[in-house]
Enzyme design. Structure first.
Site, PDB file in Angstrom:
ATOM      1  N   ASP A 160     -28.147  -2.714  22.505  1.00  0.00           N
ATOM      2  CA  ASP A 160     -28.061  -4.176  22.586  1.00  0.00           C
ATOM      3  C   ASP A 160     -29.320  -4.829  22.022  1.00  0.00           C
ATOM      4  O   ASP A 160     -29.256  -5.853  21.348  1.00  0.00           O
ATOM      5  CB  ASP A 160     -27.852  -4.622  24.043  1.00  0.00           C
ATOM      6  CG  ASP A 160     -26.567  -4.068  24.636  1.00  0.00           C
ATOM      7  OD1 ASP A 160     -25.581  -3.928  23.887  1.00  0.00           O
ATOM      8  OD2 ASP A 160     -26.549  -3.760  25.842  1.00  0.00           O
ATOM      9  N   HIS A 187     -24.471  -3.763  30.352  1.00  0.00           N
ATOM     10  CA  HIS A 187     -24.166  -3.224  29.022  1.00  0.00           C
ATOM     11  C   HIS A 187     -22.670  -3.340  28.721  1.00  0.00           C
ATOM     12  O   HIS A 187     -22.028  -2.395  28.308  1.00  0.00           O
ATOM     13  CB  HIS A 187     -24.632  -1.762  28.947  1.00  0.00           C
ATOM     14  CG  HIS A 187     -24.440  -1.129  27.595  1.00  0.00           C
ATOM     15  ND1 HIS A 187     -25.038  -1.608  26.462  1.00  0.00           N
ATOM     16  CD2 HIS A 187     -23.700  -0.054  27.210  1.00  0.00           C
ATOM     17  CE1 HIS A 187     -24.671  -0.850  25.422  1.00  0.00           C
ATOM     18  NE2 HIS A 187     -23.863   0.097  25.860  1.00  0.00           N
TER      19      HIS A 187
END
Length: 325
Positions: A160, A187
């Site tokens: 990310d 996530h």
């Protein structure tokens, strides 16, 4: 003593569980290429001897061994300092990360159980999705064995951050290697919270651009799943991100100072039991949780909006272990 310890860690033994898969193979290649790794043990339920033989011809010092099937899992883990777990099934178009839960939950529970028995002190880096649930699963399994140390269990959310850095750099014409955007929360989808206001170097975007950029970072995994049209999910970028996190951890274990990475870990920073924030890494894993820092109003709303889903995913993981036979 200190010197001895540093030297020992510079000879780290690292295991990759799920080493023959789409993430596992390129991840193992990157680890084999690093001077930080002296022994690399590869485990999977098929094909690992071939992957190990292939990698063992590379002219770097890491000794590579391949281990196949449950009978050889213990041997793969004995004496490991770091265990990276990309094992599991990938997403297909139309699937959420949560759709992988049933298959991957069992896999992570089984592998963590073996870690508890064979290398209870090791750092665990969990890549298998849904990370928001698999990290609580690993933690609860370790607790059952009485070897849980919250400073040594990490959900790898580095992809990310890597994506946020890349997308911000593209929009601003910057060198992505010099951009650093902390990404907090979890996530999956809206639990992925990029803190653009804390980006270095400082960047600013109009609200509509910021909203679109945030959405793109949150759904970037789906972008890859769609583009691969049924042939898998993010494997190469995930391998890069997994290696980046592992190298940071090994550097910190070797005594390098000021190593900071975001990761999904046991946390007191919010009302969620697990939450990703920037962490100062050290010889024993998490040295200090650096927390959320100052958030913009836009980011505060993102955090508030993520809480419900995040708590649900965490509970789902904990309940899975609670109900395990």
């Amino acid at each position: 003593m200190l010197q001895h310890k540093t030297k020992r860690c510079n000879n780290a033994k690292v295991a990759v569980l799920g080493a023959a898969g789409g993430i596992g193979q390129p991840l193992s290649l990157l680890l084999k290429n690093s001077p930080l790794v002296s022994q690399l043990t590869l485990y999977d339920i098929a094909h690992t001897p071939g992957v190990a033989a292939d990698l063992s011809h590379i002219e770097t010092r890491a000794q590579v061994t391949g281990h196949i099937g449950p009978d050889q899992l213990g041997a793969a883990l004995k004496g490991c300092e770091v265990v990276v777990i990309p094992a599991g099934v990938p997403r297909k178009p139309g699937m959420t990360r949560d759709d992988l839960f049933n298959t991957n939950a069992s896999i992570v529970a089984t592998l963590t159980d073996a870690c508890a028995r064979n290398c209870p002190e090791a750092m665990l880096c969990i890549i298998s999705n849904p990370v928001n649930s698999t990290v609580p699963i690993a933690s609860e399994v370790l607790k059952k064995h009485g070897v849980y140390n919250p400073n040594r269990v990490f959900g790898v959310t580095t992809l990310d951050i890597v994506r946020a850095n890349t997308f911000v750099a593209e929009l601003k014409g910057l060198d992505p290697a010099r951009v650093n955007v902390p990404v907090v929360g979890g996530h999956a989808g809206k639990t992925i919270i990029p803190l653009i206001s804390q980006c270095t170097p400082k960047v600013e975007f109009p609200v509509d651009t910021l909203t679109a950029l945030t959405g793109r970072i949150q759904e970037a995994g789906t972008e890859v799943v769609k583009a691969k049209a049924g042939a898998g999910s993010a494997t190469l970028s995930m391998a890069y991100a997994g290696a980046r996190f592992t190298f940071s951890l090994l550097d910190a274990m070797n005594g390098k100072e000021g190593v900071v990475e975001c990761s999904f870990v046991r946390s007191e920073e919010t009302e969620c039991k697990y939450f990703s924030t920037p962490l100062l890494l050290g010889k024993h894993g998490i040295e200090k949780n650096l927390g959320l820092g100052k958030l913009s109003a836009f980011e505060e709303k993102l955090v508030a909006d993520a809480m419900g889903e995040l708590k649900g995913s965490i509970k789902k993981g904990e309940d899975f272990v609670l109900n395990m036979k």
